[in-house]
Design a protein around this motif. Structure first.
Motif, short mmCIF file in Angstrom:
data_model
loop_
_atom_site.label_atom_id
_atom_site.label_comp_id
_atom_site.label_asym_id
_atom_site.label_seq_id
_atom_site.Cartn_x
_atom_site.Cartn_y
_atom_site.Cartn_z
N LYS A 1 -20.53 123.11 5.70
CA LYS A 1 -20.78 121.68 5.84
C LYS A 1 -19.66 120.91 5.15
N ILE A 2 -19.42 119.69 5.64
CA ILE A 2 -18.42 118.83 5.02
C ILE A 2 -19.01 117.45 4.78
N LYS A 3 -18.39 116.74 3.87
CA LYS A 3 -18.81 115.38 3.56
C LYS A 3 -17.65 114.45 3.90
N LEU A 4 -17.93 113.44 4.73
CA LEU A 4 -16.96 112.42 5.10
C LEU A 4 -17.33 111.15 4.35
N SER A 5 -16.38 110.58 3.62
CA SER A 5 -16.65 109.39 2.80
C SER A 5 -15.65 108.30 3.16
N LEU A 6 -16.17 107.08 3.40
CA LEU A 6 -15.33 105.96 3.82
C LEU A 6 -15.71 104.68 3.09
N ILE A 7 -14.75 103.75 3.02
CA ILE A 7 -15.01 102.41 2.52
C ILE A 7 -15.08 101.45 3.70
N SER B 1 -8.49 104.88 4.15
CA SER B 1 -8.51 106.32 4.37
C SER B 1 -9.93 106.89 4.23
N MET B 2 -10.12 108.06 4.85
CA MET B 2 -11.40 108.77 4.77
C MET B 2 -11.18 110.03 3.95
N ARG C 1 -3.84 106.48 -6.30
CA ARG C 1 -4.20 105.10 -5.96
C ARG C 1 -4.60 104.95 -4.49
N PHE C 2 -4.29 105.95 -3.65
CA PHE C 2 -4.68 105.92 -2.25
C PHE C 2 -6.04 106.56 -2.00
N ILE C 3 -6.57 107.24 -3.00
CA ILE C 3 -7.86 107.92 -2.86
C ILE C 3 -8.93 107.03 -3.49
#
Length: 176
Positions: A147-153, A158-159, A54-56
């Protein structure tokens, strides 16, 4: 729940032998690991595991694909100017500002300032978020891709840090 200390010790024992086979025996209150001639025993934690799902978040307003080493270098430079608790000061956060096609990594403290701009592939909203620099570097180092992917709301949620695999890399499907 298997205690963290038990898993750390098991990881240390297994890191020496890549071909080690482990048999796990689980009871209501205990776990036993059989490693060749070694028997490793631990008591289980008697409680419910936190509902981490639920935190993701599932949907994101901002995503950023960036070179892992380039971001780590920038974060290491920013960490040099954050305040130190030994001086009686709180650690200053490192700020990530997601721009149109760049990521600005900055930090301001009594010791000085740090400012880096990194070219990225961003989609979505432009926003700024702060992190504890050491924790952010640890999560990025845990990825096994270039490479990395950063995803945010939003800056208040949380990211997600995920590896982005190229054609020549072997994906493990690991979510960090």
């Amino acid at each position: 729940i298997v205690p963290t200390k038990t898993m750390s010790e098991l990881h240390r024992l297994l890191s020496d032998d890549e071909d080690a086979k482990v048999t796990v025996l689980l009871s209501r209150k205990h776990v036993i690991f059989f490693l060749d001639d070694l028997i490793f025993f631990s008591r289980l934690i008697d409680s419910e595991y936190i509902d981490y799902a639920r935190f993701i978040p599932n949907e994101f307003k901002t995503t950023c694909i960036i070179e892992k080493d380039e971001l780590l270098g920038s974060l290491e430079r920013a960490s040099l100017v954050t305040e130190d608790r030994t001086l009686g000061q709180e650690k200053g956060p490192v700020k990530l500002s997601f721009q149109e096609n760049s990521l600005v990594v900055s930090s301001v403290s009594v010791s000085g300032t740090s400012f880096d701009e990194i070219h990225t592939q961003n989609t979505g909203d432009m926003l700024t978020i702060g992190f504890n620099c050491r924790y952010l570097m640890d999560s990025i180092r845990a990825t096994d891709s270039e490479k990395i992917k950063l995803s945010l709301i939003s800056p208040l949620m949380s990211m997600i840090v995920e590896p982005v695999y190229g054609e020549d890399e072997n994906p493990s499907g690991k979510l960090i």
